[in-house]
Design a protein around this motif. Structure first.
Motif, short mmCIF file in Angstrom:
data_model
loop_
_atom_site.label_atom_id
_atom_site.label_comp_id
_atom_site.label_asym_id
_atom_site.label_seq_id
_atom_site.Cartn_x
_atom_site.Cartn_y
_atom_site.Cartn_z
N UNK A 1 43.22 37.40 37.35
CA UNK A 1 42.03 37.80 38.10
C UNK A 1 42.02 39.28 38.46
N UNK A 2 43.20 39.92 38.41
CA UNK A 2 43.31 41.37 38.69
C UNK A 2 42.73 41.71 40.07
N UNK A 3 43.15 40.96 41.10
CA UNK A 3 42.61 41.18 42.43
C UNK A 3 43.12 42.50 43.01
N UNK A 4 42.36 43.03 43.93
CA UNK A 4 42.73 44.29 44.60
C UNK A 4 43.63 44.05 45.80
N UNK A 5 43.57 42.85 46.37
CA UNK A 5 44.42 42.51 47.52
C UNK A 5 44.62 41.01 47.51
N UNK A 6 45.81 40.58 47.93
CA UNK A 6 46.11 39.15 48.10
C UNK A 6 46.24 38.88 49.59
#
Length: 376
Positions: free
Chosen positions: A72-77
């Motif tokens: 998903x290449x998220x910017x923050x978890x």
């Protein structure tokens, strides 16, 4: 808006023993992200929330963290409840994936990775004020620690033990059980025979309900014994018969009875959108999720970018003027939050605030300049 979304990855316990907490966390985060998008998104881009079910299982949370980072290449978890789950998420999202991670639950403290921010209370904000207040007010001296066997109970018990002994008390028993333990007859017998004044509980679901039932049947409360469970909130009245926890003391950053306008408005809006058992509470981590999303939003706006180093530098001093429990601010260098704290007692099926402690500093270790440089 720029069609390329900014992505938040949320790991919530939608199934398993902590689902009553995780569902509430997912609900609130969904509502907050919808609020951001209704105002035009962030930096002219929509915000996409990718929710994964951690299933209250560390190995599952670890795999879901890997997916959020790699696929998903998220910017923050964001998310995780158990401290062991935090470590599972950290291994993939932070150590391997070098992604910003915001942990939202009350916990034992001492997390000091430069890529991790923590938005829930720590021992300096819970047991350090609660135990002296309880001992001075009730005369309690003898404490027993029935505990789940993972990192949070071990370290929280150490902090609680220091506070007990510093105030002239003693620890008469300390036991640790696997998370799937459901037979506590022997432990309750020890508690009743030891003359314990206070049971300081860190047993968690699924063992929590059989332990409290056994303690209640033994007459611990009737004889004047007191129960302390720092993570208990209004959600637990749906899990445990109220008579089993009548008089129990908790210490959190928010309770629903607080007469505070922004918190009341948020609770009302949440309850209208998500009616049912998974309510907005502090022990579940909802308040930590609120601070996480609001502070991260403010940091991204200040940074003018989702570039990791720029967001970390802005998040290091982020603050919110209002929210459930009141205003809050990140303590620069500590990656933990100064927040209002409250002591409450279970009375007649609800929590009543018996002491407003005001804003309390987390007193966590300050990250070094070297760590900050590496975070960028």
């Amino acid at each position: 808006m720029d069609p390329k979304p900014i992505k938040i990855g949320l790991i919530a316990e939608l199934t398993g023993p902590l689902s009553f907490m995780g569902i509430a966390n997912a609900n609130l985060t969904t509502m907050l992200v919808d609020d951001i998008n209704a105002k035009g998104g962030l930096l002219g881009r929509p915000v996409e929330l990718v929710i994964e079910d951690g299933e209250t299982t560390d190995s599952v949370a670890k795999a879901k963290a890997a997916k959020l980072v790699d696929v998903d290449k998220v910017d923050v978890v964001v998310g995780g409840i158990y401290s062991s789950t935090r470590l599972a998420i950290k291994s993939e999202a932070v150590t391997r994936g070098r992604t910003l991670y915001i942990y939202t639950e009350q916990y034992e403290g001492q997390e000091n990775d430069p890529l991790i921010f923590c938005t829930g209370p720590v021992p300096a904000q819970q047991v350090e004020p609660l135990i002296p207040w309880l001992m001075n007010g009730t005369g309690a001296k003898r404490f027993y620690f029935p505990s789940a066997d993972y990192i949070w109970p071990h370290l929280l018990n150490k902090a609680a033990s220091r506070a007990v002994r510093a105030n002239g008390g003693e620890i008469v028993g300390e036991e640790y059980f696997p998370l799937d333990t459901i037979d506590f007859r022997g432990t309750v017998q020890h508690i009743m025979a030891s003359g314990t004044d206070v049971v300081f509980n860190t047993i968690v679901p699924p063992g929590l309900t059989p332990f409290l039932e056994e303690l209640h049947k033994a007459g611990f409360g009737k004889r004047g014994g007191k129960i302390v469970c720092t993570y208990f909130d209004e959600n637990f009245f749906n899990l445990v018969p109220p008579e089993q926890i009548e008089g129990l003391y908790s210490c959190l950053d928010y309770y629903q009875e607080l007469d505070e306008p922004s918190g009341r408005a948020l609770l009302r809006r949440y309850s209208e959108r998500f009616p049912g058992g998974a309510t907005l509470t502090a022990g579940s981590g909802c308040t930590g999720h609120y601070r996480a999303i609001k502070m991260w939003e403010a940091a991204v706006k200040e940074a003018g970018s989702v570039e990791r180093g720029a967001v970390i530098r802005a998040l290091d001093h982020a603050r919110i003027a209002e929210g459930p429990g009141g205003p809050a601010e990140m303590v620069p260098g500590q990656h933990h939050v100064r927040m209002n704290m409250y002591i409450a007692q279970a009375q007649g099926g609800q929590f009543r605030v018996v002491k407003k402690l005001g804003p309390i500093d987390p007193n966590e270790r300050v990250l070094s300049d070297f760590q900050f440089r590496n975070a960028g």
